[in-house]
Design a protein around this motif. Structure first.
Motif: not given
Length: 406
Positions: A183-184, A193, A195, A313
């Motif tokens: 995950m980003s 985080y 995704y 995101l």
């Protein structure tokens, strides 16, 4: 000549003495006002109570102000704010107190929420609030000076567990055709985080690597059923834990390490960009907002500047600008000709209670409300981005904006 000089000096001394006596007389003649308003807090130091959020944790009481004639009507106004905000219109909690009421109480939940959402106090940081009461009189034949009292209280917030992580992954039988997915971090929050990925029916796991060890994020209540689009409290455990994914499709997973929550959005609860409708010179236009343009004094009132925002995101309605421009601007949905810059839908300062234009200036680190529309009042309401800002977050879902220096 000596006699003339002597007379001049004598008259000068006499004049000074006369002024002094006159001033003394006037000062003595002014009636001194005996103020009676008193204010006190239930405690000078408090710790917010997580177990009793809805119970009053802090109470302010006051003794009524000096009495006046029946022609004068007294009213009491109270304000609560964090020290340093100076009871600003966008941050102060203001109340007009009813006649005969001499106290105002606040709950742990109220203070915690205002600290996080309205006052911009960093997570887990103690803060000091100040409470002010003002007594003022209306009516009567004479002006009566108001009485004002202020007290301060130190506040320890509810502690929020912040999980540590070097990497966060998505794994399990629902993640097919590939190995675990890393995950980003979201650009707007380094403790969050997110995704967006396609999942199959199966089990979804969220492993976390930290200091060489792997642990798993697990629902705090042990319920592995998907709570679609709802933040779920989580805890960390050593053994794998899963969420059940029953319907294949595209899912958005958001892990907030600061709030210790996980939110999973199925295709049925998919988050989509904000769409707005406005009238251009060529008729009605519907625009999906994935970027914005600055327009105003910030660019000399010329051609709007494309902001090249980053879309979060975690939520496609959160736009992040890092271009570093500061000054007076509105943020327009601009996708047509140059003639449309004065017609386009604008995100701007909130309008007045009468629905009229107004300008606001952001304070670094303080959340502020915004409004949006294509009326002339919206298009002529501006927001000043303060000097030093290099990070601007526009949350179009909750209609807020925050300027930061990072």
């Amino acid at each position: 000549m000596k006699r003339v000089n002597y007379l001049y000096k004598t008259w000068a001394l006499f004049f000074v003495a006369f002024c002094i006596l006159s001033c003394s007389y006037e000062i003595e003649d002014i009636e001194k006002v005996e103020e009676r308003l008193e204010l006190e807090a239930s405690s000078a130091d408090i710790t917010l109570d997580e177990e009793h959020l809805a119970d009053n944790i802090l109470t302010f009481t006051w003794v009524e102000a000096r009495p006046q004639s029946d022609d004068h009507l007294v009213s009491y106004t109270t304000k609560l704010d964090v020290v340093g905000n100076n009871f600003g219109s966008s941050t102060a909690i203001m109340n007009y107190e009813d006649e005969g009421v001499y106290s105002r109480s606040f709950t742990s939940e109220q203070l915690q929420n205002w600290a996080n959402e309205k006052w911009g106090v960093p997570t887990n940081r103690s803060f000091t609030v100040e409470f002010r009461i003002t007594a003022q009189w209306g009516g009567g034949a004479t002006f009566e000076a108001p009485e004002v009292r202020t007290v301060r209280v130190n506040v320890q917030p509810i502690r929020t567990v912040v999980f540590d992580a070097d990497k966060v992954f998505l794994d399990g039988t629902a993640v097919t055709g590939m190995s675990r997915v890393e995950m980003s971090k979201t650009v707007e929050n380094e403790n969050q985080y997110a995704y967006l990925l396609d999942l199959e029916a199966g089990e979804l796991q969220i492993p976390v690597e930290f200091d060489g060890a792997t642990n798993y994020i697990s629902p705090a209540d042990g319920n592995d059923n998907l709570q679609d689009g709802v933040p779920v409290s989580v805890k960390m455990r050593e053994t794998p834990a899963s969420w059940k994914i029953e319907t294949p499709g595209q899912y958005r997973v958001v892990v907030n390490m600061q709030k210790a929550t996980v939110t999973i959005y199925s295709p049925a609860q998919a988050l989509i960009p904000k769409s707005v409708v406005w009238n251009s010179g060529n008729g009605e236009i519907t625009t999906e907002v994935t970027d914005l343009w600055m327009h105003g004094a910030i660019n000399g009132w010329g051609t709007p500047i494309k902001m090249d925002c980053t879309v979060s995101l975690a939520d496609p309605q959160v736009l992040v600008y890092t271009g570093g421009r500061t000054g007076k601007a509105k943020f327009i949905v601009y996708g047509g000709s140059d003639n449309d810059k004065n017609l386009a839908y604008a995100f701007c300062s909130p309008l007045t209670s009468a629905g009229l234009r107004q300008d606001i200036t952001l304070t670094l680190g303080k959340l502020a409300d915004i409004s949006g529309g294509s009326s002339g009042e919206h298009r002529n309401s501006y927001i000043t981005i303060p000097a030093g800002t290099n990070f601007l977050v526009l949350d179009l879902r909750n209609m807020t904006i925050i300027a930061e220096k990072r």
